[in-house]
Design an enzyme around this catalytic site. Structure first.
Site, PDB file in Angstrom:
ATOM      1  N   GLY A   1       0.819  -1.215   0.000  1.00  0.00           N
ATOM      2  CA  GLY A   1       0.000   0.000   0.000  1.00  0.00           C
ATOM      3  C   GLY A   1       0.852   1.263   0.000  1.00  0.00           C
TER       4      GLY A   1
ATOM      5  N   TYR B   1      -4.847 -18.049  -4.180  1.00  0.00           N
ATOM      6  CA  TYR B   1      -5.475 -16.778  -3.819  1.00  0.00           C
ATOM      7  C   TYR B   1      -6.961 -16.991  -3.512  1.00  0.00           C
ATOM      8  CZ  TYR B   1      -7.762 -12.304  -4.387  1.00  0.00           C
ATOM      9  OH  TYR B   1      -8.563 -11.213  -4.193  1.00  0.00           O
TER      10      TYR B   1
ATOM     11  N   GLY C   1      -5.297 -19.899 -16.501  1.00  0.00           N
ATOM     12  CA  GLY C   1      -6.159 -19.708 -15.341  1.00  0.00           C
ATOM     13  C   GLY C   1      -7.314 -18.757 -15.561  1.00  0.00           C
TER      14      GLY C   1
ATOM     15  N   PHE D   1      -9.062  -5.762   4.628  1.00  0.00           N
ATOM     16  CA  PHE D   1      -8.557  -5.797   3.242  1.00  0.00           C
ATOM     17  C   PHE D   1      -7.142  -6.355   3.146  1.00  0.00           C
ATOM     18  CE2 PHE D   1     -11.693  -2.403   3.263  1.00  0.00           C
ATOM     19  CZ  PHE D   1     -12.331  -2.527   2.045  1.00  0.00           C
TER      20      PHE D   1
END
Ligand code: UDP
Length: 326
Positions: free
Chosen positions: A36, A143, A286, A73
């Site tokens: 971030g 993920y 994918g 998050f």
């Protein structure tokens, strides 16, 4: 609302923080800045640089700021990376989030809104036009699996410990704050809309289209692009819904309308007024051919409905990057 936003210096988190403080809520951001950006955190929010795995820190922030809702998050989000290094996703998403949940449970906050993803579904069953929450979940990578594991943990914690939770399964988050001061930043960037805008701005030689041989109307993949500020309003709606004691669970967040890669390119050319240099390449491993949300549950139960379309997504994302683009 007094909110703790983990990963609040990231793309969707920073847009939620802006929305929260604009609405008069109190927000505290916990972010380790591994992906971030500190300058994306609104100055009206409190910023704590630190790790969600640090229980003493999490507890002290929740107590000191009298947090009543946690928006979680903080996570790794790259599908390709999760295929190459799944351990990182079990460590940084699964194990780290479980540590965060333990710390939350030891304090007074009982509302948790988890960032989840359409990647929990994997390849949709043939012929399914729009995915509902009950569609079979067969994640194709660590993920998607990591988020599904966390949803399962929250469901159990809800029953056992009275945690009130919602998992918001985003389809393709895109766009930027309307005032142009916040935008999508990933390093490296892998997402279609920002890459297309970089190509339109001349910062990339071309946009690569991954596959034109999909069973879709123009041969390119179809996705459901949802504006990041619509996602922000969904988070607030979910937290209010939970705080009112209503039932949580998983909610798909999308528009219900699919756009092909070719349609996104056409939209970018229209909005920017620039021709987009494009090269064709093979399918990206994918990638499902079509992923479109049925967000009926979010509309029915949260009263949430996205209000911005693909044009608005591209226009706002372009505006947010214009100072560099021009
Ligand atoms: N895509 C593309 N070129 C790019 C990046 C993405 O053709 O440089 C395609 C990708 O194959 C997918 C769609 O754009 O069909 C959206 O990809 P993105 O990575 O933005 O999101 P995903 O659907 O993978 O979460």
């Amino acid at each position: 609302m007094r909110a703790l936003v983990t990963g609040g210096a990231g793309y969707i988190g920073s847009h939620l923080v802006r929305h929260l403080v604009d609405e008069g809520a109190h927000a505290v951001v916990l972010d380790d800045l591994s992906t971030g950006f500190a300058d994306a955190v609104d100055r009206r929010a409190r910023f704590v640089e630190g790790d969600i795995r640090d229980p003493a820190l999490v507890r002290s922030v929740i107590e000191a700021e009298r947090v009543d809702a946690v928006f979680h998050f903080a996570a790794r989000i790259r599908v390709d990376e999760s295929v190459k290094d799944p351990a990182k996703y079990y460590r940084d998403n699964v194990a780290a989030s479980l540590a965060l949940f333990d710390a939350i449970l030891s304090g007074p906050a009982r509302v948790v809104v988890l960032s989840s993803t359409a990647a929990v579904y994997g390849d949709p069953d043939p012929g399914v036009a729009a995915l509902g929450e009950d569609h079979p979940k067969r994640p194709l990578n660590a993920y998607g699996e990591s988020k599904l594991v966390l949803e399962g943990a929250l469901a159990r914690y809800g029953q056992a410990y009275g945690l009130r939770w919602a998992a918001l399964r985003y389809f393709n988050a895109a766009g930027a704050h309307e005032d142009g001061s916040l935008r999508e930043r990933h390093e490296p960037e892998t997402h279609l809309v920002p890459i297309a805008l970089e190509a339109a701005a001349g910062e990339r030689t071309a946009l690569t289209v991954f596959g034109r041989d999909y069973p879709t109307s123009d041969g390119t993949c179809v996705r459901d692009y949802v504006h990041v500020m619509d996602l922000a309003t969904a988070h607030v709606a979910a937290a209010r819904h939970l705080a009112a004691g209503r039932p949580g669970g998983a909610f798909n967040l999308g528009t219900g309308r699919g756009s092909s890669v070719a349609e996104v390119i056409a939209c970018v050319e229209r909005v920017t007024g620039r021709a987009l240099p494009v090269v064709d390449a093979a399918r990206r491993p994918g990638d499902a051919s079509v992923l479109v949300a049925s967000a009926e549950r979010a509309e029915r139960e949260l009263g949430w409905r996205p209000t911005r379309d693909l044009d608005a997504i591209v226009r706002d994302a372009w505006r947010a990057r214009r100072p560099r683009a021009l």
